[in-house]
Design an enzyme around this catalytic site. Structure first.
Site, short mmCIF file in Angstrom:
data_model
loop_
_atom_site.label_atom_id
_atom_site.label_comp_id
_atom_site.label_asym_id
_atom_site.label_seq_id
_atom_site.Cartn_x
_atom_site.Cartn_y
_atom_site.Cartn_z
N GLY A 17 8.29 3.98 0.50
CA GLY A 17 8.99 5.20 0.86
C GLY A 17 10.48 5.07 0.65
O GLY A 17 10.97 4.10 0.06
N VAL A 59 5.28 -0.48 2.86
CA VAL A 59 4.17 -0.68 3.79
C VAL A 59 3.17 -1.64 3.17
O VAL A 59 2.77 -1.48 2.02
CB VAL A 59 3.48 0.65 4.14
CG1 VAL A 59 2.39 0.41 5.17
CG2 VAL A 59 4.50 1.66 4.67
N LYS A 105 5.06 -1.89 8.26
CA LYS A 105 6.11 -1.11 7.62
C LYS A 105 7.42 -1.89 7.70
O LYS A 105 7.99 -2.05 8.77
CB LYS A 105 6.24 0.25 8.31
CG LYS A 105 7.30 1.16 7.70
CD LYS A 105 7.31 2.51 8.40
CE LYS A 105 8.36 3.44 7.81
NZ LYS A 105 8.36 4.75 8.48
N ASP A 165 9.15 15.56 8.83
CA ASP A 165 8.79 15.18 7.45
C ASP A 165 7.28 15.23 7.27
O ASP A 165 6.66 14.30 6.77
CB ASP A 165 9.32 13.78 7.15
CG ASP A 165 9.34 13.48 5.65
OD1 ASP A 165 9.35 12.29 5.29
OD2 ASP A 165 9.33 14.44 4.84
N ILE A 213 0.82 -1.22 0.00
CA ILE A 213 0.00 0.00 0.00
C ILE A 213 0.84 1.26 0.00
O ILE A 213 0.31 2.36 -0.03
CB ILE A 213 -0.96 0.02 1.20
CG1 ILE A 213 -0.19 -0.14 2.52
CG2 ILE A 213 -2.02 -1.05 1.08
CD1 ILE A 213 -1.07 -0.05 3.76
N GLY A 214 2.14 1.13 0.03
CA GLY A 214 2.98 2.32 -0.03
C GLY A 214 4.46 1.98 -0.03
O GLY A 214 4.88 0.98 0.53
#
Length: 1010
Positions: free
Chosen positions: A711, A716, A731, A841, A708-709
């Site tokens: 970085g 993640v 994560k 961030d 789903i993500g």
């Protein structure tokens, strides 16, 4: 009797004469054994069955109960057998004087103390059976002197210390049982010297280390059991070549490696193979079908992958097959092969990745079958009606799959069924035949799509202990037949349905019930007084219904009650003071119509254990509740002046309107958020312990479908954590990326000491190694159902097809709420913690939205923790390390080498706020040279503000006369926060106040003006 004793003594003297043995020696031998036995009896303090009553001077000791004597030497004791006599006492060391003793059997007694070392003097001893007799201390080393010993059973005692290496000298030993003791250390390699050994059980002995390879020298081994220890490493390969092994049990250890593919050929005489609860990998060998005598196969809870062997049906005597909690990816066609196993009792395959549908051949399985458990897989389709053929079924568990359609009525034929768990599927109908299951103890059909009413026939299930029909679409009233089921004692959960009507008075029959959950229905009326009969109730959850009237006096008798939730109903009147007398851990009376004084005793003294919000006429209570004081009787009798009445009326109206607005917003969020929480005390808010294997399984092997993500330092994944059955975000750190480890540590340090509703909650941390030995680090968070803020503000590219998805529209009120949530979280990080935390961030992708659209700040990988809060923080307290962030959101002073400060977060928030209301990213192509998002907005204020507002907001509110003023106020906050000079930036406390003022002024009053 004396006559017979005289005859016996005369015969003894003649025997001594004929054997040329001096009479004195004969008499001495007689006395030695008798004296040893008398000493044995003297050490016994309890003899409940009188087994030693015959041990007296009137009888020769060879005639005593439990004594065997030699034929060649009539006075010499060769056997002492007193098993299961309930004897209590010590084992006398005089036992070592019975020099002719060949067997001793004292099993299942209560001998405290240790086994005497003097037993090592019994050189003729062949059998020692002392299991189940409560002996303590160590295993005597001297037993190794009993060179003729063939049988040694010291199992099920309290023995401590190491297994003596000296036991390896007992060359004639065929059976060694040391199971269920409190030993320690490793298995001595000298065990491999026991060349005659064919039975070895060291199960449940607290042993560690590896299995010594020398054990493979035991070529006659038939029974091999090392289960329930802390053994590690791999199984010595030589063990797989001992063809005589029939039982192979190594369960509950930490063994790893794979099982040889040819095991069914090399161990062809196997009838039991158990390796459950270990760390084995690889596939389940298909050659197992060659071991034609196999009856029990148990691979449960390992890391096996691949498929279930198709030819297990060749094992005609198979009784049990268990392979649950692994990584098997297969359909269910293997079930068809098992129809040949006429004695099959048990199939366990839950917690895998099994797919497909249940085959009709399930109806042809053995009529002896007791259990099928296939929970938490990916099984689809319906349950075949032929399931009703399995008449001896006692356990049927299929929860956590994708099964659909009605539950077949044929299931009512399974009249021996004790457990039926079909929850977390997509079933639609309940058969009335469920009432035929009169032996049923547990019925769990929660979290399905079942509609209709609850069949009254369930009232015929008179053995029911637990009933869960929660989270379905059931309607109608509560059948009195169910509420009068006095057998229900563990759980009655009917929450999250559409049930109506009053509570039947028959609920008083539930006298043994511990948990009753009827929350989130449409039940009404008052609480019947018969509730007072439910004396075992510990948790009573009735929230979100329409109950009315005063809080019943029937609660007074529920002295075992620990949790009571009556929130969101229509209860009125006073809060009964007796509630403070109950030993409650939780009391929720929120959002009712209660009035008057709040008690201060018992649970009411703990502000965190009670909730009374939404009852606007309450007063008093402890200070933490911040309620107005209750008026005294004297002052209440004084007449107020006309002016005072007017003032009070105006103030009351203002307070009422404010409370009404706050109540409406709070109730709306609370209603949404409570849908995802369990009504009983949940493990969700506890810190969990998770392993790499659990996370691997939760995310389907960290599959791309669950991604789903991605970085800079981590990926993640969405997953379902088995131990708490909840959706989580995992994560996983990419430790090959420079800075990933530092990011992991920063996030752990930042999150361990903070707690705020607008910060992403961490559930667990996993620091381990993967199955290849590589370092593995991951953080487990609450899953946010609505993703990140960036995906709501901008078009995102679908991961699978590369197509642009339509942006999901955020309403103006939602943008304001999200902005306030973010500001509240930052203000807490900067000023509300013991240590100041700089996020470092802040950007839309790091703002997560739950299913109630409440914002949570996440990703603390660049966070910095600085010194204790002081007055310097307001001026921008700094850290000694330059912080990194994301281009467009990083404060300009960081680019000039300035140190990290809280005002850097304020700058990022200002840019984020402008992005939310303009729809423009700070990295948009239009921003170049000296134009940036800050200047773009600043130049448009105030006259041209409507030209830069996000078009979605204009579509929603363009006709409103107040919208321009509202946008100007919001944009000014964003500009004030993103000023180039840190000292000119707005404080977060002021930001929160201004945002709330904007909401109250324009979103509430503005709408009324129009």
């Amino acid at each position: 009797m004396s006559k017979w004793l005289t005859v016996l003594c005369t015969a003894l003297m003649w025997w001594c004469f004929l054997c040329n043995v001096p009479a004195a020696s004969c008499i001495m031998a007689n006395e030695t054994d008798r004296i040893a036995l008398v000493a044995f009896k003297a050490a016994i303090v309890k003899d409940p069955f009188g087994s030693l009553t015959s041990w007296n001077h009137s009888l020769h000791h060879c005639l005593w109960n439990g004594i065997l004597c030699s034929r060649r030497h009539p006075d010499r004791v060769t056997g002492l057998t007193l098993m299961s006599q309930g004897l209590v006492g010590l084992l006398s060391p005089h036992i070592g004087n019975l020099s002719f003793l060949r067997q001793i059997d004292l099993q299942n007694n209560s001998f405290h103390g240790s086994i005497p070392q003097e037993m090592g003097r019994l050189s003729r001893l062949r059998r020692i059976t002392l299991n189940g007799s409560s002996f303590g201390g160590g295993i005597p080393n001297n037993i190794s002197r009993c060179s003729k010993l063939e049988w040694l059973n010291l199992g099920n005692n309290n023995l401590t210390g190491n297994i003596p290496a000296e036991l390896g000298s007992l060359s004639k030993l065929g059976t060694l049982y040391l199971f269920t003791n409190k030993l320690s250390g490793t298995i001595p390699p000298s065990i491999g010297n026991l060349s005659s050994l064919f039975r070895l059980s060291l199960a449940e002995c607290n042993l560690d280390g590896e299995i010594p390879g020398e054990i493979a020298r035991l070529r006659s081994l038939r029974f091999f059991q090392l289960s329930v220890n802390n053994l590690s490493g791999k199984i010595p390969s030589g063990l797989y070549n001992i063809s005589t092994i029939q039982q192979f049990s190594l369960a509950f250890n930490q063994l790893h490696g794979s099982i040889p593919t040819d095991i069914g050929s090399t161990l062809a005489n196997l009838y039991v193979f158990q390796v459950y609860n270990n760390l084995f990998t690889g596939t389940i060998p298909t050659s197992l079908s060659n071991a034609s005598n196999l009856q029990w196969i148990d691979f449960f809870s390992n890391n096996f992958s691949g498929t279930v062997p198709r030819d297990l049906g060749k094992l005609l005597g198979l009784q049990m097959i268990a392979f649950g909690q692994n990584w098997l990816q297969d359909d269910l066609t293997f079930i068809s092969s098992l129809t040949n196993c006429s004695t099959l009792l048990y199939i366990e395959g839950g917690g895998n990745l099994l797919r497909g549908s249940l085959p009709d051949s399930i109806a042809n399985l053995s009529t002896s079958l007791n259990e099928i458990t296939l929970e938490n897989n990916q099984i689809r389709g319906s349950i075949p009606s032929g399931i009703g053929n399995l008449l001896n079924f006692t356990v049927f568990i299929m929860e956590g799959n994708y099964l659909t359609g009605p539950i077949p009525s044929s299931i009512g034929s399974l009249q021996n069924l004790h457990i039926l768990r079909l929850g977390q599927n997509k079933f639609t109908e309940l058969p009335s035949s469920l009432g035929n299951l009169t032996l049923l103890n547990i019925l769990n059909l929660g979290q399905n799509s079942i509609h209709g009413s609850i069949p009254p026939s369930l009232g015929d299930c008179h053995s029911l202990l637990e009933l869960d029909l929660s989270k379905n679409n059931l309607h109608g009233s509560l059948p009195p037949e169910i509420m009068s089921l006095s057998s229900i004692s563990t759980l009655l959960r009917l929450s999250h349905n559409a049930l109506t009507g009053p509570l039947p008075s028959e609920l008083g029959s539930l006298k043994n019930l511990e948990i009753m959950d009827l929350s989130y229905n449409r039940l009404s009326g008052s609480i019947p007084n018969t509730l007072s009969s439910c004396l075992s109730l510990e948790w009573l959850l009735l929230e979100n219904n329409s109950f009315e009237g005063e809080i019943s006096q029937s609660f007074r008798n529920l002295r075992g009650l620990r949790g009571l939730d009556l929130s969101c109903n229509n209860f009125s009147g006073l809060i009964p003071s007796y509630l403070g007398e109950l030993q409650l851990d939780m009391l929720n009376l929120s959002f009712n119509r209660l009035r008057g004084q709040v008690p201060i005793q018992g649970v009411f003294q703990n502000g965190s254990a009670i909730s009374i919000v939404g009852n606007n006429e309450l007063c008093g209570g402890i200070a933490k509740l911040e309620l107005p004081p209750c008026p005294s009787s004297k002052s209440s009798n004084n007449k107020l002046s006309h002016r005072m009445k007017v003032i009070l009326l105006v103030v009351g109206l203002v307070i009422f309107l404010s409370l009404f607005v706050s109540f409406f917003i709070f109730l709306q969020r609370r209603h949404v958020s409570k849908k995802k929480t369990s009504s009983t005390p949940s493990i969700k808010h506890q810190f969990l312990r998770v392993s790499y294997a659990e996370l691997l399984k939760a995310t389907n092997g960290f599959s791309e479908a669950n991604l789903i993500g991605v970085g800079s330092y981590a990926s993640v994944y969405k997953g379902i954590l088995d131990q708490v059955q909840m959706v989580v975000a995992v994560k996983v750190l990419n430790l090959q990326t420079r800075g990933a480890f530092k990011s992991f540590m920063s996030e752990c340090k930042a999150l361990r000491a903070i707690r705020h509703r607008n910060l992403l909650k961490i559930l667990s941390v996993c620091s381990s190694v993967d199955f290849h030995g590589n370092e593995f680090k991951a953080l487990v968070y609450e899953f946010m159902a609505n993703g990140n803020l960036g995906n709501w503000l901008h078009q995102v590219r679908a991961r699978d097809h590369g197509q642009l998805e339509e942006p999901r529209n955020l309403k103006l009120i939602q943008r304001l709420d999200i902005s306030t949530d973010i500001a509240s979280a930052l203000e807490y990080l900067h000023c509300g913690c013991e240590l100041t935390i700089i996020h470092g961030d802040l950007k839309p992708s790091n703002v997560l939205l739950d299913d109630g659209m409440i914002a949570h700040i996440g990703d603390f990988g660049l966070a910095k923790i600085i010194s204790t809060i002081s007055s310097d923080v307001a001026q921008g307290q700094s850290n000694s390390v330059v912080i990194r962030g994301t281009i467009g959101y990083v404060a300009p002073e960081y680019g000039m080498g300035d140190m990290a400060s809280t005002l850097g977060d304020v700058y990022s928030f200002g840019i984020l706020l402008l992005e939310m209301f303009t729809g423009k990213r700070p990295t948009d192509a239009m921003f170049k040279d000296h134009l940036n998002l800050h200047n773009f907005v600043k130049n448009a204020l105030p006259d041209r503000v409507m030209e830069i507002v996000d078009p979605c907001i204009l579509l929603e509110h363009n006709t409103r006369s107040w919208i321009k003023e509202c946008m100007v106020s919001i944009m000014r906050i964003g500009v004030a926060c993103s000023m180039e000079s840190p000292t000119n930036r707005m404080e977060m406390g002021s930001v929160i106040s201004e945002l709330r003022k904007i909401k109250n002024t324009y979103m509430n009053e503005g709408l009324n003006q129009d």
